[in-house]
Design an enzyme around this catalytic site. Structure first.
Site, short mmCIF file in Angstrom:
data_model
loop_
_atom_site.label_atom_id
_atom_site.label_comp_id
_atom_site.label_asym_id
_atom_site.label_seq_id
_atom_site.Cartn_x
_atom_site.Cartn_y
_atom_site.Cartn_z
N GLY A 198 -4.08 40.32 -26.85
CA GLY A 198 -4.08 41.32 -27.91
C GLY A 198 -4.35 42.73 -27.44
O GLY A 198 -3.93 43.70 -28.10
N GLU A 207 -5.15 37.23 -16.02
CA GLU A 207 -6.50 37.27 -16.58
C GLU A 207 -7.34 36.20 -15.93
O GLU A 207 -6.89 35.05 -15.78
CB GLU A 207 -6.48 37.07 -18.10
N ASN A 244 -7.34 37.50 -29.47
CA ASN A 244 -8.19 37.63 -28.29
C ASN A 244 -8.23 39.07 -27.79
O ASN A 244 -7.20 39.75 -27.75
CB ASN A 244 -7.68 36.73 -27.17
N HIS A 292 -2.85 35.65 -28.40
CA HIS A 292 -3.41 35.92 -27.09
C HIS A 292 -2.84 37.22 -26.54
O HIS A 292 -1.76 37.65 -26.94
CB HIS A 292 -3.12 34.77 -26.12
N HIS A 328 -1.30 39.18 -21.09
CA HIS A 328 -2.67 39.60 -20.82
C HIS A 328 -2.66 40.95 -20.10
O HIS A 328 -1.81 41.21 -19.26
CB HIS A 328 -3.39 38.58 -19.93
N GLY A 329 -3.62 41.78 -20.44
CA GLY A 329 -3.74 43.08 -19.80
C GLY A 329 -3.11 44.18 -20.64
O GLY A 329 -2.60 43.93 -21.74
N ASP A 375 -12.46 29.94 -23.81
CA ASP A 375 -11.08 30.41 -23.65
C ASP A 375 -10.31 29.50 -22.69
O ASP A 375 -10.79 28.44 -22.32
CB ASP A 375 -11.13 31.86 -23.16
N HIS A 376 -9.16 29.95 -22.25
CA HIS A 376 -8.20 29.17 -21.46
C HIS A 376 -8.84 28.12 -20.57
O HIS A 376 -9.68 28.43 -19.72
CB HIS A 376 -7.37 30.11 -20.59
N GLU A 425 -2.51 25.75 -26.48
CA GLU A 425 -1.50 26.77 -26.18
C GLU A 425 -0.15 26.13 -25.97
O GLU A 425 -0.02 25.09 -25.33
CB GLU A 425 -1.89 27.59 -24.93
#
Length: 443
Positions: A330, A242, A350, A328, A286-287, A169-170, A234
């Site tokens: 999700g 995150e 994700n 991203h 994210h979150g 990932d990232h 990205e």
């Protein structure tokens, strides 16, 4: 079961839907588990001498292109799977894992849903997998942890009989030495096995100028495509927080990519290889947040596809979706937004926050249910001399976390329209499953 495997082998075909020729069907039926293990090096099962039977021994799936097989995919097989997702209107869940227990839950969930899955590691998750007691100077613990996790995935994915994309990932600019170590590991693995250790890597330079972002991604794609590794890049910022990266205060305009920028990426990467995906920003965060606090705009992806299709003219693909997009952030997203994004060419979503919670919730509920058996080694409601070992055995609470995660992932597979993809049918119940005292566990 052997007759079922023979039928599944018979159903495999080049395009995933057409009955194979008589000669090919005959050769597939003659193919035994040992033959599959011996072919192309035999995968991890062949390398380690692990029995590879029934679904593990399949060389392809009834509903998918014949390049796609049980175990970790790379090269053309990986591209074929992602293109099949785009063409058939589903996306594959990509779950961040930090332990072998989490990985096993993902594999079990994928088989229960008759579907492929993407297992991915972040840099922090990789370090945790290696052990927090290790020094992480120059990301050596994160590199070792990711490699260790990769071997676990490779060993077990074949046994579950499902195709897996093994991803990281990232990776921001400061983390590039981590990816350099993993690509180097894949290059060494490729020399021995003819395939890379990892399927794909994400390079996240969305905080850098777009020209620098593209230039660095070009260099990595040139290197990785030589051994069959796909690049995810990205474009635009994913909001929220995150794995220690906090973008919660970024300007709102940074959360939405522009069609012209996506076209710029497509034009720069396509001459090198078609093995790339784009994590374009369309308000992703994210979150998990309260309803109304996240405004997704999936139509950004549609406008980008239309813009690039127009630029390509006669060279545009028939589906008019030249780009394979990644979703991203999700977790917690509305299913309507998810499925709209899939319709515009999203092939991967994700999932991290939701599965972190599900694993914890399983443990929390287990503790609540057996609370009075978990306070001392000896003594419970059944008597002061009764032992509690089978309750505080760590396998118990971990399995509870796995079961809750499997249940949560079933919802994700459904939301992503990623069920009954392989054509294997329902998974059978495992046999001879033992635990302490030969299976006498409460879970």
């Amino acid at each position: 079961m052997q007759s079922l495997v023979a039928l599944l082998l018979l159903a495999c075909s080049v395009d995933g839907f057409v009955t194979p020729s008589a000669s090919r069907a005959s050769s597939l039926l003659r193919e035994t588990a040992a033959d599959v293990q011996a072919k192309d090096g035999g995968g991890m099962s062949g390398d380690l001498g692990i029995p590879c039977e029934e679904e593990c021994a399949l060389s392809c799936y009834p509903n998918l292109p014949e390049t796609i097989h049980p175990g970790v995919l790379s090269g053309q097989a990986q591209v074929d799977l992602l293109k099949h997702a785009k063409e058939n209107g589903y996306a594959i869940p990509a779950v961040n894992c930090v332990s072998s227990s989490g990985i096993n839950a993902c594999l079990e969930a994928a088989r229960k849903n008759d579907a492929p899955i993407i297992i991915q590691f972040s840099s922090g998750g990789s370090q945790f997998y290696g052990g927090k007691g290790l020094d992480n100077n120059n990301y050596k613990a994160a590199i070792a942890g990711a490699v260790s996790g990769a071997f676990h995935v490779r060993t077990m994915a074949e046994q579950y009989g499902i195709p897996v994309i093994l991803h990281t990932d990232h990776c921001a600019k400061k983390l590039l030495p981590w990816i350099d170590g993993l690509v180097a590991a894949s290059e060494r693995y490729y020399e021995q096995h003819g395939e890379p250790l990892f399927s794909s890597h994400m390079i996240d330079l969305s905080e850098e100028p777009i020209e620098e972002n593209i230039e660095i991604c070009q260099a990595y794609l040139k290197r990785m495509s030589k051994i069959g590794i796909l690049l995810e890049m990205e474009l635009g910022i994913t909001g929220g927080e995150e794995d220690g990266v906090d973008n919660s205060d970024r300007p709102i305009e940074d959360l939405y990519s522009k069609p012209e920028e996506i076209h710029q990426v497509y034009e720069a990467l396509t001459p090198i290889s078609d093995a790339f995906t784009v994590a374009a920003a369309f308000g992703n965060v994210h979150g998990v947040y309260s309803p109304g606090n996240v405004k997704l705009e999936p139509k950004i992806l549609s406008r980008a596809q239309e813009y690039i299709t127009e630029k390509l003219g006669d060279k545009a693909p028939e589906d008019k979706k030249p780009v394979m997009f990644v979703f991203h952030g999700g977790s917690g997203s509305d299913v309507t937004d998810i499925q709209e994004a899939i319709g515009y060419g999203t092939v991967k979503m994700n999932i991290d926050t939701d599965t972190q919670w599900s694993y914890w919730e399983g443990i929390k509920n287990f503790e609540a249910k057996y609370h009075d058996y978990l306070q001392t080694q000896i003594g419970n409601p059944e008597g002061p001399d009764k032992p509690n070992k089978k309750y505080y055995d760590p396998r118990e609470s971990m399995r509870a976390g796995e079961l809750a995660t499997i249940a949560r992932l079933e919802r994700s597979f459904g939301d992503l329209k990623c069920q009954n993809i392989l054509g294997l049918g329902p998974a059978g119940d495992p046999s001879d499953v033992l635990g302490p005292r030969r299976g006498g566990l409460p879970v």
